[in-house]
Design an enzyme around this catalytic site. Structure first.
Site, PDB file in Angstrom:
ATOM      1  N   ASP A  56      17.549  11.466 -29.962  1.00 26.51           N
ATOM      2  CA  ASP A  56      16.729  10.262 -30.029  1.00 26.51           C
ATOM      3  C   ASP A  56      17.038   9.433 -31.270  1.00 26.51           C
ATOM      4  OD1 ASP A  56      15.615  11.013 -27.680  1.00 26.51           O
ATOM      5  OD2 ASP A  56      13.615  11.438 -28.467  1.00 26.51           O
ATOM      6  N   THR A 171       5.479  10.136 -28.675  1.00 22.04           N
ATOM      7  CA  THR A 171       5.928  11.532 -28.640  1.00 22.04           C
ATOM      8  C   THR A 171       6.756  11.876 -29.871  1.00 22.04           C
ATOM      9  OG1 THR A 171       7.802  10.822 -27.263  1.00 22.04           O
ATOM     10  CG2 THR A 171       5.887  11.731 -26.127  1.00 22.04           C
ATOM     11  N   LEU A 175       2.689  11.859 -32.495  1.00 20.72           N
ATOM     12  CA  LEU A 175       2.261  13.097 -31.827  1.00 20.72           C
ATOM     13  C   LEU A 175       2.057  14.208 -32.846  1.00 20.72           C
ATOM     14  CD1 LEU A 175       1.759  14.574 -29.115  1.00 20.72           C
ATOM     15  CD2 LEU A 175       4.189  15.153 -29.100  1.00 20.72           C
TER      16      LEU A 175
END
Length: 271
Positions: A56, A171, A175
């Protein structure tokens, strides 16, 4: 079909995978550029897709590199978790074969525009795909951050900082700080305090169509504005941070057979 190949050249395994897959990609598409430095301007290249190798972090880097001209991304996961990087190396050739026959399904994702000002003068502007965060620094005293929404004072957060996250970023850091998970195609923002001193302070979900203003009342010497994990500036008294919906939207290709809840189930180890 024209594609751009991106990845992080600082990771040996990424460089090796890019070199391994270049001949495969060339069987299905014209490679108009390969960039592992993160510095090449991509907008003039006129590609149909950007293929990003990595996790990511590599995708956040690619989104920043594309800037105002976002191109659909095929994200090949070489990282550990990878909520965004959802295509496995073994699936890439099948995805490319399908892309040559028909346009791949693409989901648009909210991005944020972060503007840092001092006495009304803009210091910098940054696009965010994951989050805009104010993070405390040494000597780690209690940090007071005011949140203003559409010109009205919402609240004062006292703690270690504050995160404004997109659904994609829900996320990530948010998170970990106790924020909720938002479906990626929602146009909403998570306002998540970090270690709040007041127990009644809880994460809030609000519309992306608001103008959010952050004011740090007592910045420490190393209090920082952080956008997508990258320190943008040290904060000083009088600085104002404005966060709003950005015009460009991040475009992520959905791999065949992958769904939102399948990704959550596999990445978070549900059941």
């Amino acid at each position: 079909m024209k594609v751009i190949v991106l990845g992080y050249g600082g990771r040996k395994e990424v460089v090796q995978e890019v070199e391994r897959f270049l001949p495969v990609i060339k069987r299905y598409a014209e490679i108009v550029a390969t960039d592992l430095s993160g510095e090449k301007e991509l907008a003039p290249l006129g590609a149909d897709y950007v293929i990003v190798f990595g996790g990511d972090g590599s995708i956040l880097r690619a989104a920043r590199q594309m800037g105002q001209t976002q191109i659909p991304v095929i994200a090949v996961n070489l990282g550990r978790l990878g909520f965004l990087a959802d295509v496995s190396p073994q699936e890439l050739e099948d995805v490319l074969s399908l892309a040559r026959q028909t346009p791949l399904p693409v989901v648009d994702h909210l991005m944020l525009l972060c503007q840092l000002t001092d006495k009304g003068k803009t210091i910098c502007e940054e696009l965010a795909l994951n989050e805009v965060a104010i993070l405390n620094g040494p000597p780690f005293g209690l940090l007071d951050v005011e949140l203003w929404v559409d010109g009205d004072l919402a609240t004062l957060y006292s703690g270690d900082g504050l995160i404004l996250a997109t659904p994609v970023g829900s996320t990530a850091h948010s998170l970990s700080a106790g924020g909720p998970i938002l479906r990626k195609d929602l146009d909403a923002i998570v306002i998540c305090p970090i270690s709040p001193h007041t127990l009644s302070n809880r994460p809030v979900v609000d519309s992306a169509d608001r103008l959010y203003e952050l004011r740090v009342l007592n910045p420490q010497p190393n209090t920082s504005l952080v956008v997508d994990g990258r320190t943008v500036s040290q904060l000083q008294a009088g600085h104002r941070i404005y966060v709003r919906r950005a015009e460009p939207r991040f475009q992520l290709v959905t791999a065949p057979g992958h769904s939102y809840y399948r990704t959550l189930r596999e990445k978070l180890g549900w059941g």
